[in-house]
Design an enzyme around this catalytic site. Structure first.
Site, PDB file in Angstrom:
ATOM      1  N   CYS A  82       0.850  -1.259  -0.116  1.00  0.00           N
ATOM      2  CA  CYS A  82      -0.284   0.018  -0.479  1.00  0.00           C
ATOM      3  C   CYS A  82       0.533   1.618  -0.314  1.00  0.00           C
ATOM      4  CB  CYS A  82      -0.726   0.082   1.117  1.00  0.00           C
ATOM      5  SG  CYS A  82       0.522  -0.273   2.949  1.00  0.00           S
ATOM      6  N   GLY A  83       0.223   2.012   0.233  1.00  0.00           N
ATOM      7  CA  GLY A  83       1.437   3.444   0.468  1.00  0.00           C
ATOM      8  C   GLY A  83       2.286   3.826   1.484  1.00  0.00           C
TER       9      GLY A  83
END
Length: 123
Positions: A82-83
């Site tokens: 994810c980020g």
């Protein structure tokens, strides 16, 4: 991004049960031709902007619903990102509870991928 205390507690709880993998280890797997699924768990808008080369998209909101059709092998190596490694840790925890045995969350997520100069694809 500033995360709330309760969210971080939830992530830390999940991280106690999951395995993280460093970008360098993923780079070695790619270089050696190892077979694994690289899954982007970010929001669709983040995916559409840019994503790791060769990744498939299954956002955090749908991964539990769609994973069995996409990757039916419970022993397949799956690397989630994810980020920053928070949402992917939560997703990894959920997949392990579903019976997947070889799931990893990418330490540092998309930011670490980019910082390491790993290949990306534009949306």
């Amino acid at each position: 991004m500033q995360h709330s205390e309760r969210f971080l507690a939830l992530v830390n709880d999940a991280k106690a049960r999951i395995r993280e993998i460093a970008v360098g280890e993923v780079a070695s797997d790619i270089a050696s031709g190892s077979q694994f699924a690289l899954v982007d768990t970010r929001e669709e808008s983040e995916w559409n902007s840019a994503h790791a080369a060769g990744a498939r998209h299954m956002g955090k909101g749908i991964i539990e619903r769609d994973i069995e059709a996409a990757i039916p092998d419970l022993d397949a190596k799956i690397v989630l990102y994810c980020g920053g490694g928070y949402r992917s840790a939560l997703a990894a925890d959920a997949l392990q509870r579903m019976g997947y045995r070889n799931v990893y969350s990418l330490a540092g997520g998309w930011r670490a991928w980019n910082a390491a100069g790993m290949p990306i694809e534009e949306g």
